[in-house]
Design a protein around this motif. Structure first.
Motif: not given
Ligand code: AHG
Ligand code: MN
Ligand code: MN
Ligand code: MN
Length: 336
Positions: A208-216, A264-271, A311-320
């Protein structure tokens, strides 16, 4: 009488892992020794985090790390603690830390077969206001004897043999998987031991919970925006979900594992690759999520199938929770 018996017959993390390893006759206790050194690091960092204000450890270290972030004193200290604990275990050969640009190849005299990737202090922007932070780690094992290189960690997350995190919160909790489910241990400060408190953690099928930085939100991709809109304005008659976002991945994932829901820490236009680092954030948490019955998805594929190039590559991620991730997967599939 179960509870009474448990009070005097404590399942420490060492006892637990020794029991688990005894099912594998080829194991010679090396993993238990490695884990003991990780546990020592966690206790050390836990005690430093608790004393942060007192010891004047709060604040900037005056240096910038590989990724151009300001390093905090506790980031630097935690990195040192784990690097030393891992080397001195005599069971590691390749070490990758968020705080170090290059991998460390352990000197021959101290070498063992395990490669450890770690985020020594996660959520460090939360230190100065006393919010929960943590340590994240993932472990690979060399399959044969050879000169170790970074190729030994540039592998898909599904190849990990173990993963976990320790959360420095209102209590200190270590969550671990060696590929046979997920178990949680809480530090009893009077004994200095992690005790099994959360056996066989399974994430609720739906949350019943979602968790994301909505500022993005302004820069989100279509499926993320559509999913979050559904969380707030469901069209199937269900209740809207609650939003919880701490900004420490360890704390946000810990809550998600125990209560269910989605992070969620998804892809966005900047990242376009999101923010979270594949090796020591995305992989260990995805490993734990799958082991607890949930899912981890990048927007394109199963997160544990990714192969990092660097080594320090990033990826969008959704999990739960399984069903919640299924829902956003459908939105990505519809987008084509
Ligand atoms: P770290 O402190 O190890 O650099 O990691 C920070 C990460 C993670 O803990 C958290 O989920 C995320 O940053 C939060 O990012 P935003 O502030 O962009 O929401
Ligand atoms: Mn950082
Ligand atoms: Mn982190
Ligand atoms: Mn960190």
């Amino acid at each position: 009488h179960g509870a009474d018996a448990n009070r005097t017959d404590l399942m420490t993390i060492t006892r637990f892992v020794l029991n688990e390893q005894s099912k594998h006759p080829e194991s010679r206790g090396d993993f238990t020794i490695l884990l003991n050194h990780i546990v020592l690091g966690c206790k050390f960092v836990c005690s430093s985090v608790n004393k942060a204000g007192l010891a004047k450890l709060i604040g900037l270290a005056g240096e910038t790390n590989v990724q151009g972030e300001e390093q905090k004193k506790l980031d630097v200290l935690s990195n040192e603690v784990f690097m030393k604990a891992l080397k001195s275990s005599g069971r590691t050969c390749v070490l990758v830390s968020e705080e170090e640009e290059e991998a460390t190849i352990v000197e021959p005299a101290l070498r063992g077969k395990y490669c450890v990737v770690f985020d020594p202090l996660d959520g460090s922007s939360n230190i100065d206001c006393g919010v929960s932070i943590g340590t994240i780690f993932g472990i690979y094992a060399l399959k044969d004897v050879h000169e170790p290189t970074i190729e030994d960690v540039l592998l898909p997350g599904k190849n990990m043999v173990a993963a976990g995190y320790c959360m420095y919160g209102s209590s200190c909790t270590l969550v671990l998987s060696t590929g046979a489910g997920v178990n949680g241990f809480t530090l009893d400060p009077s004994l200095g031991e992690f005790i099994l408190t959360h056996p066989d953690i399974k994430i609720p099928k739906q949350g019943k919970i979602y968790s994301v930085n909505e500022g993005n939100a302004k820069n989100w991709d279509g499926p993320t925006a559509a999913y979050v809109k559904k969380c707030k304005f469901p069209e199937d008659g269900s209740s809207p979900k609650s939003l919880r976002y701490i900004g420490s991945m360890v704390a946000d994932i810990h809550r998600t594992l125990l209560y269910g829901g989605i992070f969620l820490y998804p892809a966005d236009k900047k990242n376009p690759n999101g923010k979270l680092r594949i090796l020591y954030e995305v992989f260990p948490m995805s490993f734990l999520m799958e082991q607890a019955g949930g899912q981890a998805f990048t927007g394109k594929e199963r997160a544990l199938d990714l192969v990092p190039n660097k080594l320090h590559d990033r990826s969008p991620i959704v999990l739960g929770s399984y069903d919640d991730v299924e829902e956003i997967k459908a939105l990505y599939a519809a987008e084509g």
